[in-house]
Design an enzyme around this catalytic site. Structure first.
Site, PDB file in Angstrom:
ATOM      1  N   GLU A  74     -20.371 -14.004 -40.499  1.00 42.29           N
ATOM      2  CA  GLU A  74     -19.097 -14.746 -40.249  1.00 42.29           C
ATOM      3  C   GLU A  74     -17.857 -13.726 -40.206  1.00 42.29           C
ATOM      4  OE1 GLU A  74     -19.490 -17.763 -39.608  1.00 42.29           O
ATOM      5  OE2 GLU A  74     -21.574 -17.634 -40.156  1.00 42.29           O
TER       6      GLU A  74
ATOM      7  N   ARG B 101     -18.974 -20.794 -33.412  1.00 43.74           N
ATOM      8  CA  ARG B 101     -19.922 -20.087 -34.236  1.00 43.74           C
ATOM      9  C   ARG B 101     -21.272 -20.489 -34.087  1.00 43.74           C
ATOM     10  NH1 ARG B 101     -15.657 -18.128 -33.861  1.00 43.74           N
ATOM     11  NH2 ARG B 101     -14.182 -17.873 -35.470  1.00 43.74           N
TER      12      ARG B 101
ATOM     13  N   ASP C 244     -24.849  -6.243 -29.979  1.00 43.94           N
ATOM     14  CA  ASP C 244     -24.468  -7.147 -31.122  1.00 43.94           C
ATOM     15  C   ASP C 244     -25.779  -7.464 -31.855  1.00 43.94           C
ATOM     16  OD1 ASP C 244     -23.062  -9.133 -32.840  1.00 43.94           O
ATOM     17  OD2 ASP C 244     -23.228 -10.610 -31.193  1.00 43.94           O
TER      18      ASP C 244
ATOM     19  N   THR D  72     -17.597 -12.925 -31.816  1.00 46.82           N
ATOM     20  CA  THR D  72     -16.461 -13.307 -31.075  1.00 46.82           C
ATOM     21  C   THR D  72     -15.868 -12.195 -30.163  1.00 46.82           C
ATOM     22  OG1 THR D  72     -15.864 -15.091 -32.779  1.00 46.82           O
ATOM     23  CG2 THR D  72     -14.056 -14.298 -31.327  1.00 46.82           C
TER      24      THR D  72
ATOM     25  N   GLN E 184     -26.455 -11.389 -40.757  1.00 47.14           N
ATOM     26  CA  GLN E 184     -27.080 -12.108 -42.349  1.00 47.14           C
ATOM     27  C   GLN E 184     -27.810 -11.025 -42.657  1.00 47.14           C
ATOM     28  OE1 GLN E 184     -25.863 -14.456 -40.019  1.00 47.14           O
ATOM     29  NE2 GLN E 184     -24.608 -15.423 -41.681  1.00 47.14           N
TER      30      GLN E 184
END
Length: 369
Positions: free
Chosen positions: A42, A173, A195, A47, A199
């Site tokens: 997050e 998301r 990327d 993005t 987590q």
């Protein structure tokens, strides 16, 4: 002078041709600038990945944007359900309790039509939902839901008629799994960006992306000062980001790798500071000595800048002395803002290019500061 290949057998000629091709391939590979995009869950790194693809690679086609419909519907349905569930967990009563069952039973991938769009607007205006939204640090919910609710009149036209925009996709998301690659050029120089899932369960894969990396771009969401991890409700998100950043930036294997630190989501940080104190004695940031933006008498801009300065110093305090490639570069970012991303990437591009020149033997490390 005779042809040096004249006395070679066909097998030797083939071997020589293969060796030459391998050298050419190696040369082209060394010219590529490889950026490893890392950060905790997050943080907004995916993005940023989408922004880079649009700004410097091949722009999203409408067909590609349309491919995000189900994921956008999933974000809307799942996050509204999370908020509704939170009202129960927090002991909050809804003005319209009939709406609770509608959202608790709605499938994640259900398209949003005009009828459901009206129900979403009714739910969002409920005082109980707004109270739960104000207390969102106490449970897990994606901040993108506020954007989608604000755009619901445009989105709620049925699956066939809905045409997602780039901003719709940027706000979506989806947790990254594995390693995703984007190829693009800046001023004619080839770049590759990787990327990698943020987590905890994904981080063991980070080591697989470290071969010949030019720069590590680490993303930390500094608006999360009062939030806990999705994977572990006891661990502060900022503390987790600091721990991971400290581990990555201080690795011996990375002394010849450049680092860029994006302190992200500053738009959400500025907004949150006016509602929730940054420093709470006995809870968080007790060494912060700046003004409290949630105090009506305080200059909001000064308080915002004080927090930014504090967060920058906090992340840099865990960086050990680095040799070879000079200091870590830091940028404050809003990953959903294309103009901000364009400005920031053009600013850090020169540093990345200089690092690559050093790694390929065309510049001395002293030129990189």
């Amino acid at each position: 002078m005779g042809n040096c290949f004249g006395s070679m057998t066909q097998e030797e000629k083939l071997s020589a041709a293969i060796d030459k091709q391998n050298r050419m391939d190696m040369s082209r590979e060394n010219q590529k600038i490889k950026i490893l995009l890392l950060g905790t869950g997050e943080s907004g790194k995916s993005t940023i990945f989408k922004q880079v693809k649009k700004l410097f690679g091949e722009d999203f086609t409408q067909e590609e944007l349309n491919g995000w419909k189900t994921r956008i519907y999933n974000n809307i349905n799942q996050q509204l359900r999370n908020i509704v569930q939170a009202t129960s967990d927090l002991g909050i009563t809804l003005d319209s309790e009939d709406l609770r069952e509608v959202f608790e039973s709605r499938p994640n991938d259900a398209p949003v039509d005009d009828k459901h769009g009206q129900v979403i607007k009714e739910l969002w205006s409920d005082k109980g939902i707004q109270e739960a939204w104000e207390r969102r640090a106490e449970y897990q919910v994606f901040d993108c839901i506020e954007y989608y609710v604000n755009e619901i009149d445009r989105i709620a036209v049925g699956k066939e008629n809905y045409a997602p925009t780039f901003q719709d996709v940027v706000h979506a998301r989806v947790r990254t799994s594995g390693i995703v690659t984007a190829k693009f050029k800046m001023n004619g120089t080839p770049f590759e960006m990787y990327d990698v899932g943020g987590q905890r369960s994904e981080r063991k894969k980070w080591l697989n992306g470290f071969d010949n990396v030019t720069t590590v771009l680490f993303v930390a969401a500094i608006n999360e000062y009062d939030q806990k991890l999705f994977e572990d409700s006891r661990t502060d998100r900022i503390e987790e980001a600091l721990r991971v950043w400290m581990d990555i930036v201080n690795r011996d294997a990375f002394q010849d790798v450049g680092f860029v630190l994006f302190l992200n989501k500053i738009d959400l940080l500025e907004e949150k500071l006016q509602q929730f104190p940054f420093r709470v004695d006995g809870v968080r940031n007790e060494d912060f000595e700046g003004p409290d933006a949630s105090d009506p008498s305080v200059n909001k801009l000064e308080a915002f800048e004080a927090v930014k300065d504090y967060m920058q110093r906090k992340f840099m305090s865990v960086v050990e002395l680095r040799s070879g490639l000079g200091q870590v570069k830091i940028y404050f970012t809003c990953a959903t803002d294309s103009d901000n991303m364009n400005t920031v990437f053009n600013a850090c591009k020169d540093q990345i290019l200089r690092i690559n020149l050093f790694k390929t033997g065309f510049a001395a490390p002293t030129h990189l500061n």
